[in-house]
Design a protein around this motif. Structure first.
Motif, PDB file in Angstrom:
ATOM      1  N   LYS A 293       0.834  -1.202   0.000  1.00 52.42           N
ATOM      2  CA  LYS A 293       0.000   0.000   0.000  1.00 52.42           C
ATOM      3  C   LYS A 293       0.868   1.250   0.000  1.00 52.42           C
ATOM      4  O   LYS A 293       0.560   2.237  -0.667  1.00 52.42           O
ATOM      5  CB  LYS A 293      -0.900   0.007   1.246  1.00 52.42           C
TER       6      LYS A 293
ATOM      7  N   ALA B 137       2.226   1.779  -3.285  1.00 53.09           N
ATOM      8  CA  ALA B 137       1.187   2.210  -4.230  1.00 53.09           C
ATOM      9  C   ALA B 137       1.005   3.720  -4.207  1.00 53.09           C
ATOM     10  O   ALA B 137       0.442   4.290  -5.135  1.00 53.09           O
ATOM     11  CB  ALA B 137      -0.136   1.515  -3.919  1.00 53.09           C
TER      12      ALA B 137
ATOM     13  N   TRP C 236      -1.923  -3.947  -5.742  1.00 56.44           N
ATOM     14  CA  TRP C 236      -1.455  -3.272  -4.536  1.00 56.44           C
ATOM     15  C   TRP C 236      -2.615  -2.548  -3.857  1.00 56.44           C
ATOM     16  O   TRP C 236      -2.506  -2.099  -2.735  1.00 56.44           O
ATOM     17  CB  TRP C 236      -0.363  -2.263  -4.894  1.00 56.44           C
ATOM     18  N   LYS C 237      -3.700  -2.385  -4.621  1.00 57.06           N
ATOM     19  CA  LYS C 237      -4.867  -1.718  -4.046  1.00 57.06           C
ATOM     20  C   LYS C 237      -5.656  -2.716  -3.209  1.00 57.06           C
ATOM     21  O   LYS C 237      -5.590  -3.915  -3.430  1.00 57.06           O
ATOM     22  CB  LYS C 237      -5.763  -1.173  -5.153  1.00 57.06           C
ATOM     23  N   SER C 238      -6.429  -2.194  -2.286  1.00 57.26           N
ATOM     24  CA  SER C 238      -7.302  -3.047  -1.493  1.00 57.26           C
ATOM     25  C   SER C 238      -8.623  -3.196  -2.226  1.00 57.26           C
ATOM     26  O   SER C 238      -8.972  -2.391  -3.078  1.00 57.26           O
ATOM     27  CB  SER C 238      -7.538  -2.431  -0.116  1.00 57.26           C
ATOM     28  N   LYS C 239      -9.353  -4.230  -1.843  1.00 51.72           N
ATOM     29  CA  LYS C 239     -10.657  -4.440  -2.466  1.00 51.72           C
ATOM     30  C   LYS C 239     -11.643  -3.407  -1.959  1.00 51.72           C
ATOM     31  O   LYS C 239     -11.569  -2.969  -0.846  1.00 51.72           O
ATOM     32  CB  LYS C 239     -11.184  -5.842  -2.154  1.00 51.72           C
TER      33      LYS C 239
ATOM     34  N   GLU D  81      -8.093   5.651   2.462  1.00 51.94           N
ATOM     35  CA  GLU D  81      -7.514   4.866   1.365  1.00 51.94           C
ATOM     36  C   GLU D  81      -8.244   5.113   0.044  1.00 51.94           C
ATOM     37  O   GLU D  81      -7.639   5.019  -1.025  1.00 51.94           O
ATOM     38  CB  GLU D  81      -7.499   3.376   1.739  1.00 51.94           C
TER      39      GLU D  81
ATOM     40  N   GLY E 197      -6.444   6.770  -3.382  1.00 52.46           N
ATOM     41  CA  GLY E 197      -6.508   5.982  -4.615  1.00 52.46           C
ATOM     42  C   GLY E 197      -6.198   4.519  -4.401  1.00 52.46           C
ATOM     43  O   GLY E 197      -5.927   3.788  -5.349  1.00 52.46           O
ATOM     44  N   LEU E 198      -6.217   4.065  -3.159  1.00 52.93           N
ATOM     45  CA  LEU E 198      -5.889   2.673  -2.863  1.00 52.93           C
ATOM     46  C   LEU E 198      -7.120   1.774  -2.823  1.00 52.93           C
ATOM     47  O   LEU E 198      -7.002   0.559  -2.769  1.00 52.93           O
ATOM     48  CB  LEU E 198      -5.156   2.579  -1.517  1.00 52.93           C
ATOM     49  N   ARG E 199      -8.288   2.355  -2.755  1.00 55.39           N
ATOM     50  CA  ARG E 199      -9.539   1.592  -2.818  1.00 55.39           C
ATOM     51  C   ARG E 199     -10.491   2.330  -3.747  1.00 55.39           C
ATOM     52  O   ARG E 199     -10.438   3.559  -3.829  1.00 55.39           O
ATOM     53  CB  ARG E 199     -10.220   1.501  -1.444  1.00 55.39           C
ATOM     54  N   ASP E 200     -11.350   1.576  -4.386  1.00 57.25           N
ATOM     55  CA  ASP E 200     -12.361   2.196  -5.238  1.00 57.25           C
ATOM     56  C   ASP E 200     -13.670   2.279  -4.465  1.00 57.25           C
ATOM     57  O   ASP E 200     -14.086   1.307  -3.838  1.00 57.25           O
ATOM     58  CB  ASP E 200     -12.570   1.371  -6.509  1.00 57.25           C
TER      59      ASP E 200
END
Lengths: 368, 311
Positions: free
Chosen positions: A208, A211, A365-368, B49, B53-56
């Motif tokens: 993360k 990222a 690398w992104k979370s769900k 997050e 930009g780490l989660r949509d």
């Protein structure tokens, strides 16, 4: 490129500052080569089945077969005289078979009893020269022939051997371990390392954190490959030095071997990251790496030639990526057969590309 | 609307079993310290997050400096730095090496002097050449902030930066966070420490179960939802409580202390004089202004300790 080099440099510093990592990457393979060298360079050695079609079937040919058996490397198995030898080899997945032609006894008798200087007979060693055991069999048969000629006519050549495609270099059994240990190291160090790294990066949330930078997944993986390739070259140098100095092993680093080392490192570094997709913690990482790595290192012929395996295990071996690396390294380093090694290089490179692309595209690398 | 650092509208993040973020709206002005305050599982980190930009998100919109976080997160990386929750630095890299490495990942060629200055900013100069594994918890978080600052971001996301630190280390980090604001940076701070939000934040959104239940500056929230002033009769116990009840004064007992809440500031002096005149056993008597803790208790219905709501 700067990001890749920066990541490789930072990763390398961390790796080499960890004593455990350095030990397993550099010292452990050397210990392994010393261990196997001590075991197999002495009196103890594994035997190799050799199939013999004796078309002559005379006391002289029987004596020659006894000479083959007395090498303590070759174990005699008969092939019926009424079958086609090449068909028999193919039908029974045999790697090495020797043909003793008709007239063998006559020529030997002429040499022994009549001192006929023109008496000569040629035995033919059939087999697949891409298999490492073929080199062993070739060397062993040559040795038996030399001994037999000495017995027949004080070393003047009566019996000759032809192989057609056999290696220019003779190979000792111990020599086969050199590329095997190199293959083993290229499998274990990047594979076990990368699965552990994926677990650590996930649990410590480094993925993360990364990222949030401009570093892409492909760049991150490329950086690991750059480091592991350099590490493997150092490791191979140490293995070679130990093997050659201590056990006088015969192994040459050819250009094809260099390419195989690079392709193999890319292959197993990428496989480690591919497995990393499924890894959530260090326990899982160890379990997955062990489950994949340990069977492969044995079944792919790192420590024992594939020809010693039962046929069904040989079939399994051909589905393992390490098999092609091991066989390629043996072909080019020990048997001097680059044309065969290039085929293994092509297979290894192809698998490496696939292994690289999958995690570079799918690992998130992104979370769900 | 690009004059806002962050703009969130109707943001939702749903999983099959839970609504992690349930339709929240807020905005952050440049130069503010904005705090998302709430217990563990409130949806703070999920929100951050999404902004990083780490989660949509499942629905709604989130913009950072006018850029949509789902479509233009690469631009956000140019202007945002992040300290993740539970940050641990790389064990075998020194702060100098880690900052240099991290700056290379932002394509910034950073001179040794600039690395040293960055490390000085977070107060790690004396530990600049110590491997990460040997740093204390507070030093590790400082290093994380130093790494978050290498891109010279306008916005810094700090996700629970003081969790697990001792009180001294926490207060040191508070000073560092204030200095970021002084340097003109916008800070989005998530925390479950009520005093931290009260001390640092210009604007607070209290989150619970994915929703924002209250929003405003700490003073506004205390004025709106607090009890005004509390007179504390320390050690008065049940006897003190009974004595006040007999005079018709409403009170509560908490940990052996009797508490009298006065909502109207003009009545504090009169009530204090009246309470003080009543005979009862007590150790001391003092007044206490409401805090965010009182606000939280009133809004959520339970106290919070280390991010966990009391039963």
């Amino acid at each position: 490129m700067k990001r890749i080099l920066a990541d490789a440099k930072a990763f390398g510093k961390q790796y080499l500052r960890s004593r455990t990592g350095t030990f397993f990457a550099l010292a452990f393979p050397v210990i392994l080569i010393l261990l196997f060298g001590a075991i197999f360079s002495g009196t103890g050695s594994a035997s190799l089945a050799i199939y013999v079609q004796d078309l002559d079937n005379t006391p002289a040919s029987h004596t020659f077969i006894s000479a083959l058996n007395s090498t303590q490397i070759l174990v005699y198995n008969p092939i019926p005289a009424d079958v086609n030898i090449t068909g028999f080899i193919r039908d029974n997945s045999i790697n090495t078979a020797l043909l003793i032609p008709r007239g063998f006894g006559d020529n030997v008798s002429r040499a022994m009893l009549l001192h006929d200087q023109n008496a000569s007979v040629t035995v033919t060693l059939y087999g697949d020269p891409t298999q490492s055991s073929f080199g062993i069999a070739s060397s062993a048969v040559e040795g038996a022939i030399t001994g037999y000629n000495f017995f027949v006519r004080q070393a003047a050549p009566v019996v000759h051997m032809t192989t057609g495609q056999v290696s220019e270099r003779g190979a000792k059994y111990i020599d086969l371990f050199l590329p095997g240990i190199i293959g083993f190291t290229i499998l274990t160090t990047p594979l076990f390392g990368m699965t552990g790294i994926c677990a650590e990066y996930r649990t410590r949330k480094y993925f993360k954190f990364l990222a949030t930078t401009k570093l892409s997944k492909a760049e991150w993986l490329a950086a690991k490959i750059v480091f592991y390739v350099l590490l493997m070259f150092v490791s191979v140098a140490l293995i070679l030095t130990a093997g050659v100095l201590v056990f006088h092993m015969d192994g040459t680093i050819t250009p094809v071997a260099v390419l195989l080392i690079i392709a193999g490192t890319v292959e197993f570094t990428s496989l480690g990251m591919l497995l990393g997709i499924f890894i959530r913690d260090s326990e899982t990482a160890a379990a997955i790496a062990n489950a994949i790595g340990f069977p492969m290192m044995f079944l792919a012929g790192s420590f024992f030639p594939l020809d010693l395996f039962p046929s069904y295990l040989k079939t399994v071996a051909h589905f393992l990526p390490l098999t092609y690396l091991n066989e390629g390294l043996r072909s080019t380093m020990v048997l001097g057969n680059d044309s065969v090694a290039l085929v293994d290089l092509a297979v290894t490179t192809g698998i490496a590309v696939v292994f690289f692309i999958i995690p570079a595209r799918t690992l998130s690398w992104k979370s769900k | 609307m690009t004059d806002l650092a962050i703009e969130v509208r109707g943001l939702r993040k749903e999983y099959p079993d839970i609504k992690a973020v349930d339709g929240i709206d807020f905005e952050v002005r440049p130069g503010q310290i904005f705090s998302l305050l709430g217990p563990n599982g409130a949806g703070k980190t999920t929100t951050v997050e999404i902004l990083e930009g780490l989660r949509d998100p499942t629905a709604g919109s989130a913009k950072v400096f006018g850029k949509d976080v789902t479509k233009e997160y690469r631009h956000i990386r140019e202007r945002g730095g992040a300290l993740p929750q539970d940050f641990e630095p790389f064990d075998r890299l020194t702060p100098t090496e880690a900052v240099g490495y991290w700056s290379a990942l932002f394509d910034r060629k950073i001179a040794e002097e600039e690395v040293a200055k960055n490390i000085e900013t977070v107060g790690l100069t004396s530990r600049a050449n110590t491997q990460g594994i040997h740093l204390s918890g507070g030093e590790k978080r400082r290093l994380g902030i130093a790494m978050a600052l290498v891109g010279n971001p306008d916005l810094v996301f700090l996700d629970e930066p003081t969790t697990g630190l001792d009180p001294g280390a926490r207060r040191e980090l508070w000073g560092l966070i204030r200095s970021l604001q002084t340097a003109g940076k916008t800070v989005l701070l998530t925390t479950h420490y009520l005093d931290e939000a009260e001390q640092l934040a210009d604007d607070v959104a209290i989150m619970n179960k994915g929703r924002i239940v209250a929003r405003g500056s700490p003073e506004e929230l205390i004025t709106r939802y607090g009890h005004g002033t509390t007179i504390v009769l320390a050690g008065a116990g049940q006897a003190g409580y009974d004595a006040l009840q007999a005079r018709g004064i409403a009170a509560t007992v908490e940990n052996g202390n009797v508490l009298v809440h006065v909502d109207d500031p003009s009545l504090v002096r009169w009530t204090l004089a009246k309470v003080a005149s009543i005979e009862m056993p007590l150790k001391e008597i003092y007044t206490r202004r409401s805090t965010l803790e009182d606000v939280f208790l009133r809004l959520i219905g339970s106290r919070m300790k280390e991010g966990v709501l009391a039963e």
